[in-house]
Design a protein around this motif. Structure first.
Motif, PDB file in Angstrom:
ATOM      1  N   GLN A 228       0.749  -1.258   0.168  1.00  0.00           N
ATOM      2  CA  GLN A 228       0.137  -0.134  -0.158  1.00  0.00           C
ATOM      3  C   GLN A 228       1.116   1.395   0.187  1.00  0.00           C
ATOM      4  O   GLN A 228       0.226   2.628  -0.423  1.00  0.00           O
ATOM      5  CB  GLN A 228      -0.969   0.145   1.135  1.00  0.00           C
ATOM      6  CG  GLN A 228      -1.795  -1.062   1.191  1.00  0.00           C
ATOM      7  CD  GLN A 228      -2.925  -1.050   2.598  1.00  0.00           C
ATOM      8  OE1 GLN A 228      -2.249  -0.866   3.618  1.00  0.00           O
ATOM      9  NE2 GLN A 228      -4.105  -1.255   2.553  1.00  0.00           N
ATOM     10  N   ASP A 230       3.382   2.628  -1.766  1.00  0.00           N
ATOM     11  CA  ASP A 230       3.226   3.299  -3.041  1.00  0.00           C
ATOM     12  C   ASP A 230       2.228   4.218  -3.506  1.00  0.00           C
ATOM     13  O   ASP A 230       2.322   5.106  -3.974  1.00  0.00           O
ATOM     14  CB  ASP A 230       4.013   2.596  -4.190  1.00  0.00           C
ATOM     15  CG  ASP A 230       5.576   2.047  -3.892  1.00  0.00           C
ATOM     16  OD1 ASP A 230       6.167   2.646  -3.180  1.00  0.00           O
ATOM     17  OD2 ASP A 230       5.798   1.102  -4.493  1.00  0.00           O
ATOM     18  N   GLN A 231       1.017   3.340  -3.305  1.00  0.00           N
ATOM     19  CA  GLN A 231      -0.173   4.066  -3.444  1.00  0.00           C
ATOM     20  C   GLN A 231      -0.373   5.314  -2.572  1.00  0.00           C
ATOM     21  O   GLN A 231      -0.867   6.260  -3.261  1.00  0.00           O
ATOM     22  CB  GLN A 231      -1.196   2.906  -3.460  1.00  0.00           C
ATOM     23  CG  GLN A 231      -2.526   3.651  -3.769  1.00  0.00           C
ATOM     24  CD  GLN A 231      -2.711   4.099  -5.322  1.00  0.00           C
ATOM     25  OE1 GLN A 231      -2.369   3.506  -6.234  1.00  0.00           O
ATOM     26  NE2 GLN A 231      -3.728   5.264  -5.425  1.00  0.00           N
ATOM     27  N   ALA A 234       1.628   8.085  -4.200  1.00  0.00           N
ATOM     28  CA  ALA A 234       1.015   8.872  -5.259  1.00  0.00           C
ATOM     29  C   ALA A 234      -0.129   9.515  -4.785  1.00  0.00           C
ATOM     30  O   ALA A 234      -0.471  10.724  -5.500  1.00  0.00           O
ATOM     31  CB  ALA A 234       0.507   7.430  -6.084  1.00  0.00           C
ATOM     32  N   GLU A 235      -1.089   9.233  -3.692  1.00  0.00           N
ATOM     33  CA  GLU A 235      -2.084  10.087  -3.299  1.00  0.00           C
ATOM     34  C   GLU A 235      -1.826  11.194  -2.452  1.00  0.00           C
ATOM     35  O   GLU A 235      -2.526  11.932  -2.228  1.00  0.00           O
ATOM     36  CB  GLU A 235      -3.071   9.109  -2.516  1.00  0.00           C
ATOM     37  CG  GLU A 235      -3.853   7.980  -3.413  1.00  0.00           C
ATOM     38  CD  GLU A 235      -4.347   7.071  -2.372  1.00  0.00           C
ATOM     39  OE1 GLU A 235      -4.388   7.150  -1.039  1.00  0.00           O
ATOM     40  OE2 GLU A 235      -5.148   6.012  -2.962  1.00  0.00           O
TER      41      GLU A 235
END
Length: 293
Positions: A228, A230-231, A234-235
């Motif tokens: 989770q 890297d996501q 990105a967010e």
């Protein structure tokens, strides 16, 4: 007849026993920084925690940075502090100051305080025994002698632990050219935890842990799995100086460290609260559930 206070103390010690048994003889790496490094009462609490852990047979390693101390010395020397993407721009003159401050006064003050608390510590830096080997980091030219780690030799740390010392490590690196490199302390601490195959890697911060919204304490995230991370970057949930902290935790878990957690160093004895309870007090980075089955 026991008083309630005496019974409470006995209950606390009894509750801690299984955790002491779990960690005795194992390596625990603590990345030390933030307010816990500048507030005298918190500093005392952290060092006494380190001594207590060592006395019950846990092999504790303290890894520290020293950003405020470096900035203070640069200001006194009339050298401007500049940062790019959260990293200190480090020309040759600044690299010399980084080495002087980190491996000198900052490191030795911590060694001394552990001694005052009844422990036995030894100060090291990444240059000793070529422990942290580095090269110039790819990036903007103005970063200068900011380094990325190419290898970590844990032998000096293991030797210190074997001889009964608490290693206190300043995060300078050494290049093949003999140049000193300024290494991000979170990245270095994570690398050291991986090299030592630590049972637990704890990093101290000035917030409760990872927040979905930094302005909302109720958005605290207690658990994040490695897939989770890297996501969340990105967010924008993980951003700025939080990125190397969380990426370091992600990396060590993927490399086999038993547990990696970010905790609030503003809480006295937060290290003990994290280690000696099931729920802990910070944000735990863990393997995805299917990977642990």
């Amino acid at each position: 007849m026991y008083t309630m206070d005496e019974k409470l103390r006995a209950d606390v010690l009894t509750a801690a026993l299984p955790y002491i048994q779990k960690y005795t003889g194992r390596v625990v790496v603590v990345k030390y920084g933030g307010n816990a490094m500048v507030n005298p009462n918190l500093k005392q609490a952290v060092m006494s925690d380190m001594v207590l852990l060592a006395l019950v047979g846990i092999k504790v390693v303290l890894v520290h940075g020293g950003g405020p101390e470096i900035s203070g010395m640069l200001k006194r020397l009339d050298i401007e502090s500049k940062f790019v993407n959260g990293l200190r721009c480090t020309d040759e003159q600044t690299a010399q100051v980084v080495q002087m401050v980190l491996a000198g006064k900052t490191n030795k003050d911590l060694v001394s305080l552990i001694g005052v608390c009844g422990g036995k510590a030894i100060g090291l830096c990444g240059i000793d025994g070529r422990m942290i080997q580095a090269r110039k980091m790819d990036g903007p030219k103005e970063l200068g002698y900011v380094g990325e780690i190419t290898a970590i030799d844990p032998a000096p740390i293991l030797n210190a632990l074997h001889d009964g010392y608490i290693p206190v490590i300043a995060t300078c690196g050494i290049g093949e050219d003999g140049m000193t490199y300024n290494i991000n302390a979170d990245t270095a601490a994570a690398g050291i935890a991986s090299a030592l195959k630590a049972e637990n890697f704890i990093t101290l911060t000035d917030i409760r842990g990872l927040m979905r919204d930094v302005n909302d304490e109720n958005s605290f995230i207690a658990h994040v799995d490695t897939d989770q991370v890297d996501q969340l970057i990105a967010e924008g949930v993980i951003a700025g100086g939080m990125i190397p902290k969380i990426k370091g935790l992600q990396k060590v878990v993927r490399e086999g460290v038993g547990r990696a957690v970010m905790i609030d160093g503003r809480i006295p004895h937060s290290i003990l609260l994290e280690m000696f309870s099931d729920e802990g007090i910070g944000t735990l980075i863990e393997k995805p559930k299917e990977a642990t089955k």
